[in-house]
Design a protein around this motif. Structure first.
Motif, PDB file in Angstrom:
ATOM      1  N   MET A 294       0.839  -1.191   0.000  1.00 28.97           N
ATOM      2  CA  MET A 294       0.000   0.000   0.000  1.00 28.97           C
ATOM      3  C   MET A 294       0.871   1.237   0.000  1.00 28.97           C
ATOM      4  O   MET A 294       1.866   1.317   0.722  1.00 28.97           O
ATOM      5  N   ILE A 295       0.484   2.200  -0.818  1.00 27.52           N
ATOM      6  CA  ILE A 295       1.204   3.462  -0.901  1.00 27.52           C
ATOM      7  C   ILE A 295       0.192   4.593  -0.840  1.00 27.52           C
ATOM      8  O   ILE A 295      -0.840   4.556  -1.518  1.00 27.52           O
ATOM      9  N   ALA A 296       0.486   5.593  -0.021  1.00 27.87           N
ATOM     10  CA  ALA A 296      -0.355   6.783   0.068  1.00 27.87           C
ATOM     11  C   ALA A 296       0.429   7.952  -0.512  1.00 27.87           C
ATOM     12  O   ALA A 296       1.449   8.365   0.046  1.00 27.87           O
ATOM     13  N   ASP A 297      -0.019   8.473  -1.641  1.00 28.65           N
ATOM     14  CA  ASP A 297       0.692   9.587  -2.262  1.00 28.65           C
ATOM     15  C   ASP A 297      -0.309  10.525  -2.924  1.00 28.65           C
ATOM     16  O   ASP A 297      -1.498  10.510  -2.590  1.00 28.65           O
ATOM     17  N   ALA A 298       0.182  11.333  -3.872  1.00 24.77           N
ATOM     18  CA  ALA A 298      -0.646  12.294  -4.609  1.00 24.77           C
ATOM     19  C   ALA A 298      -1.359  13.252  -3.669  1.00 24.77           C
ATOM     20  O   ALA A 298      -2.562  13.459  -3.762  1.00 24.77           O
ATOM     21  N   LYS A 299      -0.597  13.860  -2.753  1.00 25.52           N
ATOM     22  CA  LYS A 299      -1.193  14.829  -1.848  1.00 25.52           C
ATOM     23  C   LYS A 299      -1.503  16.114  -2.606  1.00 25.52           C
ATOM     24  O   LYS A 299      -0.647  16.664  -3.302  1.00 25.52           O
ATOM     25  N   LEU A 300      -2.745  16.577  -2.447  1.00 27.43           N
ATOM     26  CA  LEU A 300      -3.176  17.819  -3.075  1.00 27.43           C
ATOM     27  C   LEU A 300      -3.935  18.653  -2.062  1.00 27.43           C
ATOM     28  O   LEU A 300      -4.618  18.126  -1.187  1.00 27.43           O
ATOM     29  N   ASN A 301      -3.827  19.969  -2.193  1.00 33.37           N
ATOM     30  CA  ASN A 301      -4.671  20.918  -1.472  1.00 33.37           C
ATOM     31  C   ASN A 301      -4.628  22.241  -2.242  1.00 33.37           C
ATOM     32  O   ASN A 301      -3.900  22.369  -3.217  1.00 33.37           O
ATOM     33  N   GLY A 302      -5.387  23.196  -1.777  1.00 26.23           N
ATOM     34  CA  GLY A 302      -5.394  24.464  -2.505  1.00 26.23           C
ATOM     35  C   GLY A 302      -6.704  25.192  -2.366  1.00 26.23           C
ATOM     36  O   GLY A 302      -7.390  25.110  -1.334  1.00 26.23           O
ATOM     37  N   SER A 303      -7.101  25.895  -3.440  1.00 26.19           N
ATOM     38  CA  SER A 303      -8.298  26.736  -3.416  1.00 26.19           C
ATOM     39  C   SER A 303      -9.564  25.891  -3.493  1.00 26.19           C
ATOM     40  O   SER A 303      -9.520  24.688  -3.765  1.00 26.19           O
ATOM     41  N   ILE A 304     -10.681  26.540  -3.264  1.00 28.14           N
ATOM     42  CA  ILE A 304     -11.966  25.832  -3.326  1.00 28.14           C
ATOM     43  C   ILE A 304     -12.253  25.367  -4.750  1.00 28.14           C
ATOM     44  O   ILE A 304     -12.774  24.260  -4.968  1.00 28.14           O
ATOM     45  N   SER A 305     -11.920  26.186  -5.752  1.00 27.86           N
ATOM     46  CA  SER A 305     -12.170  25.797  -7.146  1.00 27.86           C
ATOM     47  C   SER A 305     -11.350  24.559  -7.522  1.00 27.86           C
ATOM     48  O   SER A 305     -11.833  23.681  -8.245  1.00 27.86           O
ATOM     49  N   THR A 306     -10.094  24.491  -7.019  1.00 30.56           N
ATOM     50  CA  THR A 306      -9.280  23.301  -7.283  1.00 30.56           C
ATOM     51  C   THR A 306      -9.880  22.081  -6.609  1.00 30.56           C
ATOM     52  O   THR A 306      -9.892  20.981  -7.179  1.00 30.56           O
ATOM     53  N   GLY A 307     -10.408  22.268  -5.403  1.00 25.55           N
ATOM     54  CA  GLY A 307     -11.059  21.172  -4.708  1.00 25.55           C
ATOM     55  C   GLY A 307     -12.270  20.659  -5.458  1.00 25.55           C
ATOM     56  O   GLY A 307     -12.510  19.441  -5.515  1.00 25.55           O
ATOM     57  N   ILE A 308     -13.043  21.565  -6.055  1.00 23.50           N
ATOM     58  CA  ILE A 308     -14.203  21.145  -6.850  1.00 23.50           C
ATOM     59  C   ILE A 308     -13.744  20.336  -8.065  1.00 23.50           C
ATOM     60  O   ILE A 308     -14.349  19.313  -8.423  1.00 23.50           O
ATOM     61  N   ALA A 309     -12.658  20.781  -8.699  1.00 27.17           N
ATOM     62  CA  ALA A 309     -12.144  20.065  -9.872  1.00 27.17           C
ATOM     63  C   ALA A 309     -11.672  18.659  -9.491  1.00 27.17           C
ATOM     64  O   ALA A 309     -11.923  17.682 -10.224  1.00 27.17           O
ATOM     65  N   VAL A 310     -10.993  18.532  -8.323  1.00 26.60           N
ATOM     66  CA  VAL A 310     -10.525  17.221  -7.886  1.00 26.60           C
ATOM     67  C   VAL A 310     -11.705  16.311  -7.556  1.00 26.60           C
ATOM     68  O   VAL A 310     -11.723  15.124  -7.921  1.00 26.60           O
ATOM     69  N   ALA A 311     -12.723  16.851  -6.856  1.00 27.04           N
ATOM     70  CA  ALA A 311     -13.904  16.056  -6.516  1.00 27.04           C
ATOM     71  C   ALA A 311     -14.631  15.601  -7.778  1.00 27.04           C
ATOM     72  O   ALA A 311     -15.108  14.459  -7.855  1.00 27.04           O
ATOM     73  N   LYS A 312     -14.739  16.488  -8.770  1.00 27.98           N
ATOM     74  CA  LYS A 312     -15.409  16.126 -10.020  1.00 27.98           C
ATOM     75  C   LYS A 312     -14.652  15.007 -10.734  1.00 27.98           C
ATOM     76  O   LYS A 312     -15.255  14.085 -11.293  1.00 27.98           O
ATOM     77  N   TYR A 313     -13.314  15.097 -10.702  1.00 27.42           N
ATOM     78  CA  TYR A 313     -12.521  14.041 -11.330  1.00 27.42           C
ATOM     79  C   TYR A 313     -12.737  12.705 -10.628  1.00 27.42           C
ATOM     80  O   TYR A 313     -12.787  11.657 -11.268  1.00 27.42           O
ATOM     81  N   MET A 314     -12.892  12.735  -9.312  1.00 22.57           N
ATOM     82  CA  MET A 314     -13.047  11.500  -8.546  1.00 22.57           C
ATOM     83  C   MET A 314     -14.347  10.785  -8.889  1.00 22.57           C
ATOM     84  O   MET A 314     -14.385   9.547  -8.937  1.00 22.57           O
ATOM     85  N   ILE A 315     -15.435  11.521  -9.121  1.00 27.77           N
ATOM     86  CA  ILE A 315     -16.753  10.896  -9.282  1.00 27.77           C
ATOM     87  C   ILE A 315     -17.242  10.885 -10.726  1.00 27.77           C
ATOM     88  O   ILE A 315     -18.314  10.329 -11.015  1.00 27.77           O
ATOM     89  N   ASP A 316     -16.473  11.471 -11.625  1.00 29.15           N
ATOM     90  CA  ASP A 316     -16.880  11.514 -13.031  1.00 29.15           C
ATOM     91  C   ASP A 316     -16.310  10.302 -13.762  1.00 29.15           C
ATOM     92  O   ASP A 316     -15.096  10.116 -13.811  1.00 29.15           O
ATOM     93  N   PRO A 317     -17.160   9.443 -14.359  1.00 33.79           N
ATOM     94  CA  PRO A 317     -16.636   8.264 -15.071  1.00 33.79           C
ATOM     95  C   PRO A 317     -15.766   8.632 -16.267  1.00 33.79           C
ATOM     96  O   PRO A 317     -14.810   7.919 -16.598  1.00 33.79           O
TER      97      PRO A 317
ATOM     98  N   MET B 191     -26.465   8.714  -8.058  1.00 28.08           N
ATOM     99  CA  MET B 191     -25.926   8.327  -9.355  1.00 28.08           C
ATOM    100  C   MET B 191     -26.413   9.244 -10.478  1.00 28.08           C
ATOM    101  O   MET B 191     -25.707   9.476 -11.453  1.00 28.08           O
ATOM    102  N   ASN B 192     -27.653   9.776 -10.354  1.00 30.03           N
ATOM    103  CA  ASN B 192     -28.196  10.616 -11.423  1.00 30.03           C
ATOM    104  C   ASN B 192     -27.794  12.082 -11.286  1.00 30.03           C
ATOM    105  O   ASN B 192     -28.205  12.921 -12.092  1.00 30.03           O
ATOM    106  N   THR B 193     -27.010  12.419 -10.259  1.00 33.00           N
ATOM    107  CA  THR B 193     -26.570  13.808 -10.074  1.00 33.00           C
ATOM    108  C   THR B 193     -25.360  14.062 -10.956  1.00 33.00           C
ATOM    109  O   THR B 193     -24.395  13.282 -10.932  1.00 33.00           O
ATOM    110  N   PRO B 194     -25.360  15.141 -11.729  1.00 31.48           N
ATOM    111  CA  PRO B 194     -24.186  15.456 -12.548  1.00 31.48           C
ATOM    112  C   PRO B 194     -22.936  15.620 -11.678  1.00 31.48           C
ATOM    113  O   PRO B 194     -23.012  16.183 -10.585  1.00 31.48           O
ATOM    114  N   PRO B 195     -21.788  15.114 -12.121  1.00 33.22           N
ATOM    115  CA  PRO B 195     -20.573  15.170 -11.307  1.00 33.22           C
ATOM    116  C   PRO B 195     -20.189  16.573 -10.868  1.00 33.22           C
ATOM    117  O   PRO B 195     -19.734  16.775  -9.740  1.00 33.22           O
ATOM    118  N   GLU B 196     -20.346  17.560 -11.733  1.00 30.99           N
ATOM    119  CA  GLU B 196     -19.945  18.923 -11.384  1.00 30.99           C
ATOM    120  C   GLU B 196     -20.806  19.478 -10.261  1.00 30.99           C
ATOM    121  O   GLU B 196     -20.301  20.098  -9.316  1.00 30.99           O
TER     122      GLU B 196
END
Length: 455
Positions: A1-24, A57-62
């Motif tokens: 197991m490896i824990a990496d890819a640490k990210l943080n920053g502005s709220i807009s960047t957080g929204i982009a990361v969350a969208k990437y996580m849940i967008d197929p 599931m029917n909620t748009p990722p953004e």
């Protein structure tokens, strides 16, 4: 197991990361999220949230990403009223499993381990978003979580990758997953890593490298492991007794922190350079903490009996057993009412070779209290303990005997003095009475014996 890819920053960047996580499809132009994208087609196996509304599931990722980030910001503001805001409201991590672990884990199992890892690293409750991805050869979980917990504390430790590495190592052992050979937070050589996944401290590791010998901590670990192995061959109700005996053979003593309720809060080990003040067992590694150790040696099988064994074999009791003052030094500290008696018994005693006056001679001790006889199966430490008690009792009896003798002499002197005072008073009273009588007779002889009725 490896824990990496640490990210943080502005709220807009957080929204982009969350969208990437849940967008197929995950077609993002954000520079940070592009670093996260795998080579194949992203396929989302599972999405979970904590302290936040579930993502449908029917909620748009953004839209779902914006709602989650609003939840994080509101949480942080509500739990830090009137206090400075965190530099970053959120933080992101990716926990990746070895390809061999893909056969052992499903999406739900990966999510469970990731949630456990987050709670080990960042204590407390907080909004968190988990997304299990399976688009690469290794199963991995994205974590996006608030930096503020329910108490308002900000998670921002120095060099937190070491904390994540330690958590990964612990979870690999717990869930029997593939062990990573080298970690940044671990020591340089793999042979110095212990079976429980912990690593020697810097000072211990450097001393071992410098001297070429095992450290005192490592010797203690080996002794304890040997004692655990030996005691497991005994019945459950005898394991703890055998464990203590095995430690005693290797000259390892234990002092327990026994609370007033009888609960054992922890133990200290006395050995080598730690003979005087001792060292906490938990400092040797997680597997040597009292919670783990008590289970391994069967302490809970008979708590009352085993707690008594801990009290009798306590290191502080052993120091008292070998005290040349026969235990009276300990008695003076704990029973102040014998202070004057011990001073009386030590007065005018000959000084021994160590420059100390013994409280009571061996001959007088044995004449007052006979040496106890023991059954054959009594352990040596128990014999020493009872013999030390006998010596202490002998000293107390002798002190009492001397005090009683002095009190008897004092009472006799007081009675004699009182008798002398009484005799002196009687003599004085008799003398005064004799003088008065003699004076009356003298006056009568000097006067006329015929009465004068005219007067």
């Amino acid at each position: 197991m490896i824990a990496d890819a640490k990210l943080n920053g502005s709220i807009s960047t957080g929204i982009a990361v969350a969208k990437y996580m849940i967008d197929p499809n995950a077609k993002q132009t954000n520079e940070q999220t592009n670093k996260l994208k795998g080579s194949g087609t992203e396929r989302i196996l599972l999405i979970q949230t904590e302290a936040s509304p579930a993502i449908l599931m029917n909620t748009p990722p953004e839209i779902a990403a914006k709602k989650f980030m609003n939840t994080v910001v509101n949480w942080n503001n509500n739990h830090r009223p009137g206090r400075p805001k965190p530099k970053s409201h959120w933080e992101h991590r990716v926990i990746s499993f070895h390809p061999d672990d893909k056969q052992k884990l499903n999406a739900q199992g990966a999510f469970t381990i990731a949630r456990q890892a987050l709670r080990m690293v960042a204590s407390g409750n907080r909004p968190a978003l988990y997304a299990v991805h399976g688009d690469t050869d290794h199963l991995h979980v994205h974590l996006l979580y608030s930096t503020v917990n329910e108490t308002g504390k900000i998670h921002n430790p120095h060099a937190d990758f070491r904390i994540w590495e330690s958590a990964m190592e612990t979870l690999e052992i717990e869930h029997n997953l593939h062990r990573v050979n080298k970690r940044l937070a671990c020591s340089a050589t793999d042979d110095s890593r212990r079976p429980d996944g912990t690593n020697p401290g810097t000072a211990e590791y450097r001393m071992t490298q410098r001297t070429g010998e095992k450290s005192c901590k490592e010797k203690l670990r080996n002794i304890i492991n040997t004692a655990i192995t030996e005691c497991k061959s005994e019945p459950e109700d005898c394991r703890f007794f055998e464990f203590l005996n095995s430690l005693k053979k290797h000259r390892v003593s234990i002092s327990a922190n026994i609370q007033s309720t009888g609960r054992i809060a922890g133990i200290r080990l006395h050995y080598g350079i730690f003979s005087s003040s001792g060292i906490k067992a938990s400092s040797l590694g997680r597997q040597f903490s009292w919670n783990q150790l008590s289970k391994a040696v069967g302490f809970d099988h008979n708590k009352t009996y085993n707690t008594g064994l801990l009290q009798l074999t306590d290191h502080r009791m052993s120091k008292w057993l070998h005290d040349e003052d026969n235990g009276m030094k300990w008695m003076r500290k704990t029973r102040r009412r014998f202070k004057s008696l011990t001073r009386t018994t030590t007065h005018n005693k000959p000084i021994n070779s160590q420059g100390k006056r013994p409280l009571i001679s061996a001959s007088s001790s044995t004449s007052i209290f006979a040496s106890p006889e023991f059954p054959v199966d009594y352990p040596e430490w128990l014999k020493q303990y009872i013999q030390a008690l006998a010596r202490a009792v002998n000293s107390e009896i002798a002190a009492r005997k001397i005090a009683d003798q002095k009190m008897h002499e004092f009472i006799n002197n007081a009675i004699n003095l009182f008798i002398e005072i009484q005799l002196l008073g009687i003599r004085n009273l008799t003398k005064r009475h004799f003088n008065k009588t003699h004076k009356i007779h003298k006056n009568i002889n000097n006067t006329n014996t015929t009465p004068n009725f005219d007067r």
